[in-house]
Design a protein around this motif. Structure first.
Motif, PDB file in Angstrom:
ATOM      1  N   ALA A  27       0.815  -1.211   0.000  1.00  0.00           N
ATOM      2  CA  ALA A  27       0.000   0.000   0.000  1.00  0.00           C
ATOM      3  C   ALA A  27       0.851   1.265   0.000  1.00  0.00           C
ATOM      4  CB  ALA A  27      -0.929   0.010   1.214  1.00  0.00           C
ATOM      5  N   GLY A  28       2.151   1.114   0.224  1.00  0.00           N
ATOM      6  CA  GLY A  28       3.024   2.273   0.249  1.00  0.00           C
ATOM      7  C   GLY A  28       2.802   3.147   1.473  1.00  0.00           C
ATOM      8  N   THR A  29       2.529   2.528   2.606  1.00  0.00           N
ATOM      9  CA  THR A  29       2.188   3.282   3.810  1.00  0.00           C
ATOM     10  C   THR A  29       3.127   2.947   4.954  1.00  0.00           C
ATOM     11  OG1 THR A  29       0.616   1.584   4.507  1.00  0.00           O
ATOM     12  CG2 THR A  29      -0.247   3.409   3.195  1.00  0.00           C
ATOM     13  N   ALA A  30       3.212   3.879   5.901  1.00  0.00           N
ATOM     14  CA  ALA A  30       3.961   3.669   7.134  1.00  0.00           C
ATOM     15  C   ALA A  30       3.183   4.300   8.282  1.00  0.00           C
ATOM     16  CB  ALA A  30       5.358   4.285   7.032  1.00  0.00           C
ATOM     17  N   TRP A  31       3.364   3.746   9.477  1.00  0.00           N
ATOM     18  CA  TRP A  31       2.766   4.351  10.659  1.00  0.00           C
ATOM     19  C   TRP A  31       3.602   3.988  11.870  1.00  0.00           C
ATOM     20  CZ3 TRP A  31       0.999   0.117   8.130  1.00  0.00           C
ATOM     21  CH2 TRP A  31       0.703  -1.039   8.849  1.00  0.00           C
ATOM     22  N   ILE A  32       3.471   4.791  12.911  1.00  0.00           N
ATOM     23  CA  ILE A  32       4.200   4.531  14.149  1.00  0.00           C
ATOM     24  C   ILE A  32       3.197   4.406  15.286  1.00  0.00           C
ATOM     25  CG2 ILE A  32       6.319   5.655  13.383  1.00  0.00           C
ATOM     26  CD1 ILE A  32       5.524   8.136  14.983  1.00  0.00           C
ATOM     27  N   TYR A  33       3.545   3.569  16.250  1.00  0.00           N
ATOM     28  CA  TYR A  33       2.606   3.255  17.332  1.00  0.00           C
ATOM     29  C   TYR A  33       3.403   2.936  18.588  1.00  0.00           C
ATOM     30  CZ  TYR A  33      -1.158   0.709  19.788  1.00  0.00           C
ATOM     31  OH  TYR A  33      -2.088   0.278  20.700  1.00  0.00           O
ATOM     32  N   ASP A  34       2.940   3.477  19.716  1.00  0.00           N
ATOM     33  CA  ASP A  34       3.641   3.248  20.997  1.00  0.00           C
ATOM     34  C   ASP A  34       2.784   2.507  22.011  1.00  0.00           C
ATOM     35  OD1 ASP A  34       1.772   5.130  21.770  1.00  0.00           O
ATOM     36  OD2 ASP A  34       3.230   6.525  22.651  1.00  0.00           O
ATOM     37  N   GLY A  35       1.712   1.864  21.537  1.00  0.00           N
ATOM     38  CA  GLY A  35       0.803   1.172  22.438  1.00  0.00           C
ATOM     39  C   GLY A  35      -0.376   2.013  22.863  1.00  0.00           C
ATOM     40  N   GLU A  36      -0.311   3.312  22.591  1.00  0.00           N
ATOM     41  CA  GLU A  36      -1.382   4.231  22.966  1.00  0.00           C
ATOM     42  C   GLU A  36      -1.756   5.181  21.836  1.00  0.00           C
ATOM     43  OE1 GLU A  36      -4.132   6.515  25.283  1.00  0.00           O
ATOM     44  OE2 GLU A  36      -3.295   4.506  25.538  1.00  0.00           O
ATOM     45  N   THR A  37      -0.709   5.704  21.171  1.00  0.00           N
ATOM     46  CA  THR A  37      -0.898   6.715  20.122  1.00  0.00           C
ATOM     47  C   THR A  37      -0.374   6.190  18.793  1.00  0.00           C
ATOM     48  OG1 THR A  37      -0.711   8.523  21.711  1.00  0.00           O
ATOM     49  CG2 THR A  37      -0.310   9.066  19.403  1.00  0.00           C
ATOM     50  N   LEU A  38      -1.150   6.445  17.729  1.00  0.00           N
ATOM     51  CA  LEU A  38      -0.766   6.018  16.378  1.00  0.00           C
ATOM     52  C   LEU A  38      -0.738   7.240  15.450  1.00  0.00           C
ATOM     53  CD1 LEU A  38      -1.865   2.939  14.361  1.00  0.00           C
ATOM     54  CD2 LEU A  38      -2.146   5.195  13.324  1.00  0.00           C
ATOM     55  N   TRP A  39       0.340   7.345  14.705  1.00  0.00           N
ATOM     56  CA  TRP A  39       0.464   8.370  13.663  1.00  0.00           C
ATOM     57  C   TRP A  39       0.748   7.678  12.329  1.00  0.00           C
ATOM     58  CZ3 TRP A  39      -0.438  13.453  14.562  1.00  0.00           C
ATOM     59  CH2 TRP A  39      -0.349  13.924  15.869  1.00  0.00           C
ATOM     60  N   ASN A  40      -0.074   7.938  11.313  1.00  0.00           N
ATOM     61  CA  ASN A  40       0.333   7.524   9.969  1.00  0.00           C
ATOM     62  C   ASN A  40       1.210   8.623   9.400  1.00  0.00           C
ATOM     63  OD1 ASN A  40      -1.394   9.524   8.709  1.00  0.00           O
ATOM     64  ND2 ASN A  40      -3.123   8.125   8.997  1.00  0.00           N
ATOM     65  N   TYR A  41       2.132   8.260   8.530  1.00  0.00           N
ATOM     66  CA  TYR A  41       3.055   9.280   8.016  1.00  0.00           C
ATOM     67  C   TYR A  41       3.774   8.737   6.794  1.00  0.00           C
ATOM     68  CZ  TYR A  41       7.356   7.094   9.956  1.00  0.00           C
ATOM     69  OH  TYR A  41       8.418   6.264  10.236  1.00  0.00           O
ATOM     70  N   ASP A  42       4.436   9.642   6.071  1.00  0.00           N
ATOM     71  CA  ASP A  42       5.261   9.271   4.922  1.00  0.00           C
ATOM     72  C   ASP A  42       6.699   9.641   5.234  1.00  0.00           C
ATOM     73  OD1 ASP A  42       3.488   9.260   1.837  1.00  0.00           O
ATOM     74  OD2 ASP A  42       2.613   9.088   3.831  1.00  0.00           O
ATOM     75  N   ASP A  43       7.580   8.633   5.292  1.00  0.00           N
ATOM     76  CA  ASP A  43       9.000   8.890   5.504  1.00  0.00           C
ATOM     77  C   ASP A  43       9.730   8.789   4.169  1.00  0.00           C
ATOM     78  OD1 ASP A  43       9.008   6.170   5.022  1.00  0.00           O
ATOM     79  OD2 ASP A  43       9.779   5.614   7.003  1.00  0.00           O
ATOM     80  N   GLU A  44      11.065   8.795   4.208  1.00  0.00           N
ATOM     81  CA  GLU A  44      11.837   8.781   2.959  1.00  0.00           C
ATOM     82  C   GLU A  44      11.508   7.572   2.094  1.00  0.00           C
ATOM     83  OE1 GLU A  44      15.023  10.361   5.975  1.00  0.00           O
ATOM     84  OE2 GLU A  44      13.200   9.143   6.057  1.00  0.00           O
ATOM     85  N   ALA A  45      11.362   6.411   2.728  1.00  0.00           N
ATOM     86  CA  ALA A  45      11.060   5.202   1.956  1.00  0.00           C
ATOM     87  C   ALA A  45       9.679   5.278   1.325  1.00  0.00           C
ATOM     88  CB  ALA A  45      11.165   3.975   2.860  1.00  0.00           C
ATOM     89  N   ALA A  46       8.700   5.775   2.081  1.00  0.00           N
ATOM     90  CA  ALA A  46       7.329   5.833   1.575  1.00  0.00           C
ATOM     91  C   ALA A  46       7.189   6.818   0.421  1.00  0.00           C
ATOM     92  CB  ALA A  46       6.369   6.199   2.704  1.00  0.00           C
ATOM     93  N   VAL A  47       7.800   8.011   0.544  1.00  0.00           N
ATOM     94  CA  VAL A  47       7.645   9.000  -0.538  1.00  0.00           C
ATOM     95  C   VAL A  47       8.365   8.540  -1.799  1.00  0.00           C
ATOM     96  CG1 VAL A  47       7.298  10.921   1.054  1.00  0.00           C
ATOM     97  CG2 VAL A  47       9.605  10.468   0.176  1.00  0.00           C
ATOM     98  N   ALA A  48       9.482   7.831  -1.641  1.00  0.00           N
ATOM     99  CA  ALA A  48      10.175   7.300  -2.818  1.00  0.00           C
ATOM    100  C   ALA A  48       9.305   6.265  -3.521  1.00  0.00           C
ATOM    101  CB  ALA A  48      11.506   6.689  -2.419  1.00  0.00           C
TER     102      ALA A  48
END
Length: 566
Positions: A504-525
């Motif tokens: 899907a070309g997606t990335a997200w970060i999660y700490d067990g409580e909070t989730l952020w979807n985002y585009d990093d260098e790998a995703a934008v490429a």
């Protein structure tokens, strides 16, 4: 004036690579800067750099001044900066002033003539951090060290939105486009936004929520925040962002800068302005006069007839959305669809007429939506597309914190786990193409920010995705969204785990409580490669101030745009 930057990685070998971008260095008076730029061009001076040795945290660099002209040059001035953590501690055969944020090198006290058709070499020892030694910026006598390159090294469209509020609220200045190396990678900048008033005309004001003429052309930009290191004068008729954009275009003559009209907040009166033939003519005439002819109202001691002429090369329409709901305060009519067609034709006609006066082409572009239902309700695509140079297509906000379940906001294809797989870049592309749009006129939008939720349980996969949330997470500037540069810091802290769906070309970060979807260098490429492989003509970024101080996301996009394709 300063010229096109390069941000090439420099290997620790004795092979010369072109020095990098223009920097914020010791200011010259405007007239002197213009004179030295002309002198450098006439002299044919260029500069190359090589890292010739490296050890632990130290290295040796060599800089060569080349003179391609038929006359010797004995008065030269080189300016550049170094990556954070790197510095020069010893230099020979030249005179050094400044610090790593802005070095200036001039001939030694005994002189150093660069002979006609010849070179002059000097060297230095320095220290580095994490192996980064490449100069981030370079000018020679105010002109490009590279000899005058003016744009990206690819044949695709690369568009970045620069926001009116970026400097004051995000500490991201027009000069940062140069310092980060992003300016050289762009074909277009869309300045967001211009407002359309209740009277159906483009206008300028400092009334809160209606405009920021002070940021646009009234603010006196200090030398340290200026593109060419020269402060705005208090008596100048053009200051602020507009003057910095004008200076940026002097460095990058091939860069196209357009004013983007509307946006989420300022699309309120588009329907009124597009309602009749008379109202359409009045709107377009006011926008052409204000932005292209540059006839600015006198506010904050700046402005006047023709004050901003030459800053803008076109107009970008960001009416969100004809015929359908956008911001709740918008005026919406069923006839918006046909009126948008007529409005686009009026813009094209008046831009062409003004182009006949000035003997040039003015671009007309638009930001257009995701979702076939908006297309059918708001756009006669077969009628409007011939009048646009290209359109940028919404590639983000597919899901967000207005929803109570976490999801991707910028997926290329649908995720098999998604309980409601109704939107993706692929589906949107197909919606345009099935309605007769040539994909070569489409530019895919990529977000430099993420959507975030908190109160998120891990779920069966342990990654927090597609799970109910208590509400939006708090970002640095707003609730529910966060710029990539700050999300990058969350990853670096080790508190969040990175998850990906490569398909899907997606990335997200999660700490067990909070989730952020985002585009990093790998995703934008990946998104860039996918877009080009699927017929899109390029990439658009909302918005450039979300990138980090090294321009990492823009660099990743640029490398993907440059990549060879079958």
């Amino acid at each position: 004036m300063r010229a096109r930057p390069f941000r090439n990685r420099i290997a620790a070998i004795c092979a010369a690579t072109v020095l990098a971008a223009p920097l914020m260095a010791a200011p010259l008076p405007a007239a002197a800067a213009e004179a030295t730029a002309a002198e450098a061009t006439a002299a044919g001076l260029t500069v190359t750099y090589v890292e010739s040795a490296r050890w632990n945290t130290g290295y040796t660099g060599e800089i060569v001044v080349h003179n391609a002209s038929d006359a010797p040059v004995d008065d030269w001035r080189i300016e550049f900066s170094l990556p954070e953590g790197s510095r020069i501690h010893e230099l020979w055969n030249a005179t050094l002033a400044g610090d790593p944020s802005g070095y200036t090198v001039t001939p030694p006290r005994w002189g150093a003539t660069v002979p006609a058709g010849g070179t002059y070499t000097f060297g230095f020892n320095g220290v580095h951090r994490d192996g980064a030694t490449e100069p981030l910026a370079c000018t020679v006598n105010g002109a490009s060290c590279s000899g005058g390159g003016t744009g990206p090294g690819h044949d695709h469209i690369s568009v970045a939105y620069y926001t009116q509020w970026g400097a004051a609220e995000r500490d991201y200045h027009v000069a940062d486009l140069v310092e980060t190396g992003s300016a050289e990678k762009l074909t277009h900048i869309q300045y967001a936004f211009g407002n359309v008033g209740a009277d159906g005309e483009c206008f300028m004001t400092d009334e809160e929520g209606q405009g920021d003429a002070l940021a646009d052309y009234g603010h006196t930009v200090p030398a340290g925040e200026s593109v060419d290191g020269v402060a705005d004068g208090a008596g100048q008729e053009l200051r602020g962002n507009f003057n910095q954009l004008r200076k940026l275009k002097e460095l990058y003559p091939d860069l196209t800068v357009s004013i983007s009209l509307g946006g989420w907040e300022w699309s309120r009166y588009f329907s009124d302005a597009a309602l009749t033939e008379e109202s359409r003519e009045r709107l377009v005439e006011s926008c052409v006069d204000l932005y292209l002819r540059g006839d600015l109202p006198e506010l904050n001691g700046a402005g006047g007839e023709g004050a901003a002429q030459g800053v803008f090369d076109g107009i970008d329409l960001d009416w969100e959305w004809p015929g359908t709901d956008g911001n709740p305060h918008n005026v919406v009519r069923p006839e918006d669809r046909e009126n948008f067609t007529a409005l686009v034709q009026e813009f094209r006609d008046q831009l062409d007429a003004y182009g006949d006066e000035t003997d040039r082409h003015y671009e007309l572009t638009a930001f257009m939506p995701a979702g076939g239902w908006r297309l059918d309700t708001g756009y006669e695509l077969d009628e409007v597309m011939p009048n646009f140079d290209f359109i940028t297509v919404q590639g983000y906000d597919y899901h967000g914190t207005w929803e109570s379940v976490t999801n991707h906001q910028s997926n290329l294809v649908t995720d098999a786990r998604d309980p409601e797989p109704v939107i993706s870049a692929e589906l949107i592309r197909d919606a345009y193409v099935s309605r007769g749009v040539d994909p070569a006129k489409l530019v895919l939008g990529i977000p430099f920010y993420g959507q975030g939720w908190t109160g998120v349980e891990p779920g069966p996969e342990g990654d927090g995705l597609f799970q109910a949330a208590a509400g939006p997470a708090q970002g640095t500037y707003s609730t529910g969204t966060e710029e990539w540069r700050f999300l990058k810091e969350k990853v670096a802290s080790g508190e969040f785990q990175v998850f990906r769906n490569d398909e899907a070309g997606t990335a997200w970060i999660y700490d067990g409580e909070t989730l952020w979807n985002y585009d990093d260098e790998a995703a934008v490429a990946q998104k860039t490669t996918w877009a080009l492989d699927n017929g899109y003509s390029g990439i658009m970024i909302w918005s450039i101030d979300g990138d980090d101080a090294d321009g990492s996301l823009m660099g990743s996009i640029d490398r993907a745009l440059r990549a060879d394709r079958p």
